[in-house]
Design a protein around this motif. Structure first.
Motif, short mmCIF file in Angstrom:
data_model
loop_
_atom_site.label_atom_id
_atom_site.label_comp_id
_atom_site.label_asym_id
_atom_site.label_seq_id
_atom_site.Cartn_x
_atom_site.Cartn_y
_atom_site.Cartn_z
N THR A 232 0.83 -1.20 0.00
CA THR A 232 0.00 0.00 0.00
C THR A 232 0.87 1.25 0.00
O THR A 232 2.08 1.20 0.14
CB THR A 232 -0.91 0.03 1.24
N PHE A 233 0.20 2.38 -0.12
CA PHE A 233 0.86 3.69 -0.01
C PHE A 233 -0.19 4.69 0.42
O PHE A 233 -1.29 4.75 -0.15
CB PHE A 233 1.48 4.12 -1.34
N GLY A 234 0.12 5.50 1.44
CA GLY A 234 -0.83 6.49 1.90
C GLY A 234 -0.15 7.63 2.63
O GLY A 234 1.07 7.61 2.84
N ALA A 235 -0.94 8.61 3.05
CA ALA A 235 -0.38 9.81 3.69
C ALA A 235 0.32 9.46 5.00
O ALA A 235 1.32 10.10 5.35
CB ALA A 235 -1.48 10.83 3.94
N ALA A 236 -0.19 8.47 5.72
CA ALA A 236 0.42 8.06 6.98
C ALA A 236 0.78 6.57 6.87
O ALA A 236 -0.11 5.72 6.96
CB ALA A 236 -0.53 8.29 8.15
N PRO A 237 2.05 6.23 6.66
CA PRO A 237 2.43 4.83 6.46
C PRO A 237 1.97 3.90 7.58
O PRO A 237 1.61 2.74 7.32
CB PRO A 237 3.96 4.89 6.39
N ALA A 238 1.93 4.39 8.81
CA ALA A 238 1.54 3.54 9.93
C ALA A 238 0.04 3.29 9.97
O ALA A 238 -0.44 2.50 10.79
CB ALA A 238 1.99 4.17 11.25
N LEU A 239 -0.73 3.94 9.08
CA LEU A 239 -2.18 3.75 9.02
C LEU A 239 -2.64 3.22 7.67
O LEU A 239 -3.84 3.02 7.45
CB LEU A 239 -2.91 5.08 9.30
N SER A 240 -1.71 2.98 6.75
CA SER A 240 -2.06 2.61 5.37
C SER A 240 -2.30 1.11 5.27
O SER A 240 -1.39 0.34 4.97
CB SER A 240 -0.94 3.05 4.42
N VAL A 241 -3.56 0.70 5.52
CA VAL A 241 -3.89 -0.73 5.49
C VAL A 241 -4.55 -1.16 4.19
O VAL A 241 -4.56 -2.35 3.87
CB VAL A 241 -4.79 -1.10 6.68
N GLY A 242 -5.11 -0.24 3.43
CA GLY A 242 -5.67 -0.56 2.12
C GLY A 242 -6.59 -1.76 2.13
O GLY A 242 -6.34 -2.74 1.43
N SER A 243 -7.68 -1.70 2.88
CA SER A 243 -8.60 -2.83 2.96
C SER A 243 -9.15 -3.22 1.60
O SER A 243 -9.25 -4.41 1.27
CB SER A 243 -9.76 -2.50 3.91
#
Length: 563
Positions: A232-243
């Protein structure tokens, strides 16, 4: 006699000093309490990602915080260079944030408060408003593609943050912006400055289900590949779970592998096709992992691939899935694949649509995973609920892509579509209304299996540069493929050098409610007066008034006698 008198005086002063130690110790403890008793709470916070593309910086460039809190109720023209602006998503004005960042106005830090419904693995009641999801997506896109010269953190709303924000808003509305002079709330994050991640890796996992070759047949069997990108990839790596993107695709692949392992475990029902299952990494980075995995395959093996099915975001659709292809719809292989999907979809009560997008070989940008196959002249298609491909480093595990917004029923329908169409192709049942994986049969889709893996992935951040080579998630995926396929192997490659990532993705925010300097000075003055009176009382009652006066009396000067 003089010597004896001096000895008594020294002993007397020693006892007096000894009596002062408890008082001094008490003073130090009380002063320390003035500082420590104001600690309010500790909150987990998640830092905005920091990365470079070809040396161009993006994201938040700092991590430490030590400033007073401020809200959107601050007065126009207020100096926020030493303030942390607290922005609840529910009250966010995206235009304000965009203007503030684009004008490069000075800010001590930014703390964005998210509703609990966006927390990975959230299972509580209530639904997130669609408007908030759209707003969060806009904010994430803005923050991801901007160089931000101050710390940016995300946190989740709770009673402590709500109470703090209410107080801050009240003071800001009265024009009492928090400073060292006026007091207020102070937000502190003590972490080391971010460091570059050395040699980030991407890891691909593959497993085989070998087909059955007829007696005396020495020809290589054709292969069908089923592929899904898991990172995944998101603004906050520690929250990027991409369900949904692309946890749903990974779950669908694992269930298809489980279903066909049952068929292929019996020589009588083993098909005359090899099945190749691949979980690839580097999806958000131009599907780099897929490209490197394909090139690592033996040329004969690559040429044996009849076609490949890529699974991408199949967890939140109702009545229609799209089949994205690069080759023209008139192509015989594409027609065969799409007709197979269409027949199965019709039997299952929904529809599929074909979406053609021609690739530009001269452009290195890859929109869909199947395009990496097409570039090597391998027929492939992507099954997805998405109408258009996501942009680079977007929609691949955003903050709003959580378990609450993914439906396992959608994944199950996607599994049935892929599994039935593959089975009809492998066993020559095209055009026949035959359900090999019918409900309530021994080959039925396992709802519990789908749900358990979806729940697990929805609590596991999977941003590739922050995953170690022996990451528990990677080992778990490898073991799962080993349970249902053969010759499982792992391929680890370095991520393209144009990408640079920095660590420090999660921290603890200490919130202090601090009093004003005037209050502190007044408190210390009162405390000091009390201690002086206490000390004087103790000396007078134990040693007498003369001893107290002698402490403050200036000792007589000694004159040297010149001989």
């Amino acid at each position: 006699m003089a010597e004896e008198k001096n000895s008594k005086q020294r002993h007397h002063r020693s006892m007096l000093l000894d009596s002062m130690y408890p008082v001094v110790a008490l003073m130090l403890v009380l002063v320390a309490c003035v500082e420590l008793c104001d600690a309010a709470t500790v909150v987990d916070v998640y830092r905005l990602i920091q990365y470079d593309i070809s040396g161009v910086p993006f994201g938040s460039r700092f991590s430490s915080l030590n400033h007073h809190a401020a809200s959107l109720s601050f007065q126009h023209g207020a100096d926020l260079s030493r303030s942390v602006l607290i922005l609840p998503l529910r009250e966010l004005d995206i235009a304000f944030v965009q203007d503030y960042i684009s004008q490069k106005q000075s800010l001590g830090g930014l703390l964005i408060l998210l509703p609990q419904t966006f927390r990975p693995g959230y299972i509580g009641g209530g639904e997130t408003q669609e408007g908030l999801r759209v707003l969060l997506a806009q904010l994430e896109k803005l923050l991801l593609h901007t160089n931000i010269p101050f710390p940016v953190y995300f946190a989740f709303e709770n009673e402590e943050t709500d109470a703090m924000l209410a107080d801050v808003k009240k003071n800001d509305a009265l024009g009492q912006q928090a400073t060292a002079t006026t007091g207020g709330y102070k937000l502190v994050i003590s972490v080391s400055e971010p460091r570059k991640i050395a040699s980030p890796t991407i890891t691909n996992i593959q497993g085989w289900l070998p087909g059955s070759r007829a007696d005396g047949d020495s020809n290589q069997l054709p292969t069908i590949a089923v592929v899904a990108s898991y990172d995944t990839f998101g603004a906050a790596p520690a929250l990027s779970v991409g369900s949904d993107s692309n946890g749903s695709g990974v779950v669908a692949l694992l269930e298809v592998a489980r279903l066909f392992s049952t068929l292929y475990s019996n020589p009588k029902t083993r098909g005359r096709y090899n099945l190749l299952f691949a979980l690839t990494s580097g999806g958000p980075y131009n599907y780099e992992g897929t490209q490197k995995w394909l090139k690592s395959l033996d040329q004969r093996m690559r040429e044996s691939i009849d076609y490949a099915i890529c699974l991408n975001s199949v967890g939140s659709w109702d009545n229609e899935l799209l089949v994205h292809v690069s080759k023209p719809p008139e192509n015989a292989y594409i027609k065969q694949i799409f007709e197979g999907f269409s027949n199965v979809a019709g039997d299952l009560g929904f529809q599929v649509s074909l979406k053609h997008k021609k690739i530009n070989i001269s452009n290195s940008r890859v929109a869909w995973e199947h395009e990496q196959f097409s570039r090597l002249r391998v027929t492939a298609a992507t099954v997805s609920e998405l109408l258009t491909p996501p942009e680079l480093l977007e929609s691949a595990g955003s903050l709003s892509d959580t378990r609450q917004h993914v439906n396992e029923d959608s994944i199950i329908k996607g599994v049935k579509l892929v599994a039935e169409s593959l089975a009809r192709h492998i066993y020559g049942h095209q055009g026949k209304d035959i359900q090999i994986f019918a409900d309530n049969s021994s080959l039925a889709v396992n709802r519990f299996y789908v749900k358990s893996w979806l729940d697990s992935l929805s609590q596991t951040p999977r941003v590739a540069p922050f995953l170690s080579k022996n990451e528990p998630l990677i080992m778990a995926l490898k073991k799962e493929l080993e349970d249902y396929t053969a010759e499982v192997s792992i391929q680890q490659e370095s991520l393209d050098g144009i990408f640079t990532f920095y660590d420090s993705t999660k921290a603890s925010l200490n919130i202090y409610q601090v009093a004003s300097v005037t209050f502190d000075l007044l408190l210390l003055l009162v405390l000091g007066s009390y201690l002086i009176m206490l000390f004087s009382f103790l000396v007078i009652t134990t040693r007498g008034l003369d001893d107290l006066i002698s402490i403050f009396r200036r000792p007589p000067s000694r004159k040297m006698k010149i001989v």
